[in-house]
Structures are given as C-alpha cells and as structure tokens.
Design an enzyme around this catalytic site. Sequence first.
Site, mmCIF file in Angstrom:
data_model
loop_
_atom_site.group_PDB
_atom_site.id
_atom_site.type_symbol
_atom_site.label_atom_id
_atom_site.label_comp_id
_atom_site.label_asym_id
_atom_site.label_seq_id
_atom_site.Cartn_x
_atom_site.Cartn_y
_atom_site.Cartn_z
ATOM 1 N N HIS A 16 -6.619 17.108 5.253
ATOM 2 C CA HIS A 16 -5.925 18.392 5.393
ATOM 3 C C HIS A 16 -5.779 18.762 6.864
ATOM 4 O O HIS A 16 -4.725 19.227 7.301
ATOM 5 C CB HIS A 16 -6.699 19.499 4.672
ATOM 6 N N HIS A 349 -5.958 2.714 0.812
ATOM 7 C CA HIS A 349 -6.264 3.517 -0.368
ATOM 8 C C HIS A 349 -5.072 4.380 -0.772
ATOM 9 O O HIS A 349 -5.112 5.022 -1.821
ATOM 10 C CB HIS A 349 -7.479 4.398 -0.106
ATOM 11 N N GLU A 357 1.828 7.123 7.879
ATOM 12 C CA GLU A 357 1.618 6.393 9.130
ATOM 13 C C GLU A 357 2.160 4.978 9.007
ATOM 14 O O GLU A 357 2.790 4.448 9.935
ATOM 15 C CB GLU A 357 0.129 6.359 9.475
#
Length: 453
Positions: A16, A349, A357
């Site tokens: 976050h 993951h 990215e």
Amino acid sequence: MTQPRFLLVTFPAQGHINPALQFAKRLTTIGAEVTFVTCLSAHRRMANGCTTAKGSITFAPFSDGYDEGFKSGDDFQQYMFEMRRRGSQAVSDLVVSATNEGRPYACLVYTLLLPWVGITADELHLPSVLLWIQPATVLDIYYYHFHGYGNLIRNSSSQETSNSITIPGLSLKLTIQDLPSFMDEKTYSFTISIFQELFESLEKKTNPKVLVNTFDELEVEALKAINNLSLIGIGPLIPSAFLDDKDSSDTSFGGDLFQGSQDYIEWLNTKPKGSVVYVSFGSLSVLSKQQMEEMAKGLLGSGRPFLWVIREKQNAGDEEEKERDKLSCLEELEKLGKIHFGVGCFVTHCGWNSTLESLASGVPMVAFPQWTDQGTNAKMIEDLWRTGVRVKANEEGIVEGEEIKRCLELVLGEEERGKEMRRNAEKWKDFAREAAKEGGSSDKNLKAFVVEV
C-alpha cells in the site's frame, strides 16, 4: 495560484505504501502539496530520509496502538478496530487544524482496507476519493460480488476448479483459482466485510470516482465495466526513473519497510543482458520449506543464473531451527546464482506492484500466485496480456521443481510461445511509458482530476 492540498492516508503495509508514495510524488510534480499519513509502526520502518518533509510532501504518522507493528498472534479484528478508532481522530485533527490555519485540504485520498477514512471525510464535509492499488479487474470482481453476483461466485468457489464465471463487462472467463482469495468468505469473512463497507460508502456519494493504479491501454474493458463508478487510470505508480524519466533521481519507491542487501549489483553487471532469472515473493508471502526446496530444484535444473530474494522469517528461532530451515542444496545454488535487471524473467507472486514493475520494464513472468489479488493478476499475465506462464501445483498444493524448470524454459527458450511472451513484454513496456509520459493517458487523467478538485 494557491497549491491544492491533499491528505493521503494509507494502510501500513508495503504493498500500500509503495504506490501511495508514488502517487504523492506525482501530485507534487503538478503543483500540489501532500500530507502523507500512515501508522507510526510503518513510518518508523520506512527507508531513511523518506519520512522527513521532501519538497511538497510532509509526513504525519499516528499511533494505532500497535507501535511495534502487528505481530503474529495479535487479534486482527481488534487491530483494525484500534486503527479505525485512533485513525479517525488523527485524520479529523489534521483536517480541523489545517482549516483553522487557513490552509484547508482540498481532498482526502485513501487506499484499500480503510473505508472509515472516506466516512470520516464525509462527516467533515471534505471531498474524498479512493486510490485503488490493485487492478481495475479485481475492483470489478468485488463490485459485482456485492451487486447480484455473490451467489454465482460462491457457487463457483464450492465446485470444480474448471467451472468458469463471467463478470459483466469483462471478456475473461474466470475459475475459482482466478478469483481474489478474499472471496472465500469462510476464511476471510472479516476482510470481505471491509470491502463491502468500502463499496457501500462509495455508493452514498454523487458520481463517485476511483483512482486506479493501472492505465487505460492495459485494462480497457475493466475501467468501463461499472456504470455507477467512474474508474480513472493514473498508473503505473512506479518510480519515474524506470518509467517516464521526468525525475531521474526517483529510482526507488522510498518506503521500504524491510532492509535488503545491495551486493548483487556488481554480480548482475557481469551477466549478459536478459539472462538472469529474478525470483521474489514480495513483502508478505513466505514459502514453506518444501516449496523452497522445489524452487531450488527448478532453478538448478534450468541451469540459468538467478537472483533469489528470500525474506528472513520474523522472530527467527535459534541456530538449530535456522539449520533445519537451510536448503539442502545451498552450496550448489550459490555456485549458480545469488540468493538475496540483466533480468530476463521474473518468477513472481504476482502482487500488483510487482506485476506493474515487470510490465513497465518489459520483463516476461513466471506467475506463482499466493493469495489476495494475485490469482487474478496471474490470469491476466497469462491469458490477457500474454507476457508469462502460470505454474501448476500438484495435488498437495506444491509446485514441483520440474514444473518450475518447464516454465522457465518456456519463457526464456526459443519456442515460438516464449518469443511471443518476450515480444508482448516489450509491447506493454512501451504502452506503460506512453501512458505515463507528458500528454499520455494517465498523465492527462491525473491532471484533470487535480483541476477538478
């Protein structure tokens, strides 16, 4: 002209904080001032130099009663209750103080898991907007879960994994493994109730808007799939130096909660471009010892150089326990690679920040989802954007070394499917950079939002 002031509140987790900080930086580049608010536990652990005033960003942490952070064994519901109780007061104090000083906030922005922030803003008659830090597709799934499709999704979750469902406005057919893990109400009943409150609070607004960490070209359907919400793509929220280079000094998110090693750069520079396999599972996921062993076998079997980031366990035990956790083939691994871009492939993951990215860097992926939105992201990586392949677990839920090796060879090999993934990765890199640059879709969307505020 007076600079507009924004109050930005984020949940104290790495996934976050990173996009929220990038969002704050983007706002300041177009003339806004930002007060960045999160819990004291996260503020203390953020990267050195990040938590003091930087240009037009100031930091205002508050105590949630867990100043050493949420620990294993703590009650999550009590933790969230205290964050809400104390955070609401902290936000109210900031807003009232700014108004009394004659420099009021123009808008309050908040990230996921914090519906009380929007409610507090309403009570203070301050405009607010949700910053959705997952893909728009996941937002659509949650929305329709609460708007007539809950039973369909629940029934899909209790049946065979091959059964598929279709969400309004989306062409992707989704199975149980593609849905956010929080859809499992038996396991995540409290968390799903937070999302429900979030959407209920949005519906009380007139013409509600949601800022989404995505870009128009990436999720064309998903950004238009809900008639009652205006979804605005303002991403990808990653450092400028890797995207539009408006600020070449912006080379990191700057909010790292975990300290890492830097000794890999020199090693990476010795490897041919596009040859290194990068393996990382983010800031929260920890693989089991058995899964770690299978990952090691897959990396060794591929024979390719790799960079593997392994997060130390919290509250690591004694030396005997550490010895038990040591990988059986550690010496062989250290000869072939480094455990901790030349990067040619990302074993990920599929956290949304990592996915963006990778897309913005033109790096194909081996998708290895764990929980929350990651299954949906893996579905899009493989079937929508076609920039990677998803691993298949065995009946025990373990992804075996041979399967990891197969996926690596597919992504990096000379078969046409692998070449197509690499071409698509380059294509999406170009699209991401076009969206973020001056006059691009995300650039225009964010400027229009600020002007409207």
